[in-house]
Scaffold this active site. Structure first.
Site, short mmCIF file in Angstrom:
data_model
loop_
_atom_site.label_atom_id
_atom_site.label_comp_id
_atom_site.label_asym_id
_atom_site.label_seq_id
_atom_site.Cartn_x
_atom_site.Cartn_y
_atom_site.Cartn_z
N HIS A 121 0.85 -1.30 0.04
CA HIS A 121 0.03 0.06 -0.06
C HIS A 121 0.97 1.42 -0.10
O HIS A 121 0.76 2.08 -0.85
CB HIS A 121 -0.91 0.20 1.20
CG HIS A 121 -1.97 -1.08 1.35
ND1 HIS A 121 -2.85 -1.18 0.66
CD2 HIS A 121 -1.61 -2.12 2.35
CE1 HIS A 121 -3.38 -2.40 1.21
NE2 HIS A 121 -2.91 -2.97 1.97
C1 BDR Z 1 -3.08 0.70 5.27
O1 BDR Z 1 -3.18 0.65 6.80
C2 BDR Z 1 -1.99 0.06 7.17
O2 BDR Z 1 -2.21 -1.14 7.84
C3 BDR Z 1 -0.88 0.15 6.16
O3 BDR Z 1 0.30 0.30 6.57
C4 BDR Z 1 -1.32 1.21 5.38
O4 BDR Z 1 -1.24 2.26 5.28
C5 BDR Z 1 -3.60 0.10 4.57
O5 BDR Z 1 -5.05 0.12 4.73
#
Ligand code: BDR
Ligand code: CA
Length: 304
Positions: free
Chosen positions: A232
């Site tokens: 992500h």
């Molecule tokens: C986001 O949530 C976190 O767990 C990850 O680091 C990312 O920023 C994804 O939904």
């Protein structure tokens, strides 16, 4: 080189985003926020990553809790300390300050991008303190939200769900925003072959990243029965450093703060009629995932 500040809650993919940013941008500072794990833990993880990278980038401590309500963490994915499954080194480093918001305000300049990859609490507090701040920076490239499905709830993505009031303020602020939501980040995935390539490099950063991805694959296997993981947070860095890899469209985005089923949802106006709202963000829809993954692997293999 683009100049940027990373606002983060490391977090496995946050750590990879920091490494990628150090390779392709001038990172002026790192600010931390409660998110994947409590504030102390994510701050220690940010310091650990700067030690691994052997850089002096200052780490400034930010908000320990969202604007409203109690902190929400993501231990099921990231472990209780935010970097589960990863060998820790003794780094002996300490934060540069306890005032992330002050740092964000002071570092503002027309060419500086802010890249939030955790809950948007620090960013909202900066806007509260100085609403004009958003017009003194180049923009905000954030990982958060989605045009369709959520992950924390059916409709809400974790970073927005963990502080919807902050996210609502940010999207309504008039900032130049790029939104890298789940609909984008799910296109960039690591697999076990990514881990094999990293192990074969036999270098410190690559070994660290192999542990990061292996942990995520183990967690995903347990949670959804698939050994792969979406990368992500690096997407929000790439939207600044390699914008040609990402397709985005201007859209009106609002954040639901009240819905019983939809709190934390990013409501993206995709109507094709003249009623469509004035755009508040560039919403990212597509990424050249193969090129993006090569950049990530290159950054991870590029250590001393
Ligand atoms: C986001 O949530 C976190 O767990 C990850 O680091 C990312 O920023 C994804 O939904
Ligand atoms: Ca994150």
């Amino acid at each position: 080189m683009k100049r940027l500040i990373i606002d983060c809650d490391p977090g496995h993919d946050d750590a990879i985003a920091i490494i990628l940013a150090q390779r392709h941008a001038e990172v002026l500072g790192i600010t931390t926020v409660s998110g994947n794990a409590p504030l102390d833990a994510v701050t220690d993880n940010a310091l650990l990553v700067t030690a691994l990278l052997n850089v002096d980038t200052p780490v400034h401590v930010g908000a320990a809790r969202p604007l409203v309500g109690d902190p929400i963490h993501a231990a099921r994915v990231h472990g209780v300390n935010g970097l589960g499954g990863v060998d820790r080194i003794e780094h002996g480093r300490t934060p540069a300050s306890e005032d992330a918001v002050g740092f964000l305000l002071e570092a503002a300049a027309e060419d500086v991008w802010v890249v939030p990859i955790g809950p948007l609490t620090n960013i909202a507090l900066a806007i509260e303190r100085d609403p004009d701040w958003v017009h003194r920076i180049a923009g905000i490239s954030l990982m958060g939200g989605s045009v369709d499905s959520g992950n924390a709830t059916p409709k809400a993505e974790f970073n927005i769900f963990a502080d919807p009031e902050a996210a609502a303020k940010v999207f309504a602020s008039g900032a130049n925003i790029i939104m890298c939501g789940l609909n984008l980040t799910h296109q960039l995935r690591t697999t076990d072959s990514t881990v094999e390539r990293l192990r074969a490099m036999d270098r410190p950063l690559a070994t660290f990243a192999a542990q990061v991805f292996d942990h995520l694959h183990n967690r995903m296997e347990e949670l959804i029965g698939q050994r792969n993981a979406a990368l992500h947070d690096p997407c929000a860095v790439l939207a600044v450093t390699h914008p040609h890899l990402i397709d985005a469209e201007p859209r009106a985005v609002a954040v639901e703060t009240e819905g019983k089923l939809t709190r934390g949802m990013t409501v993206v106006d995709e109507r094709v009629t003249r009623r469509r709202g004035e755009p508040t963000a560039q919403v990212a829809y597509g990424i050249d995932a193969a090129a993006a993954m090569e950049l990530v692997l290159d950054a991870l293999g590029a250590d001393q």
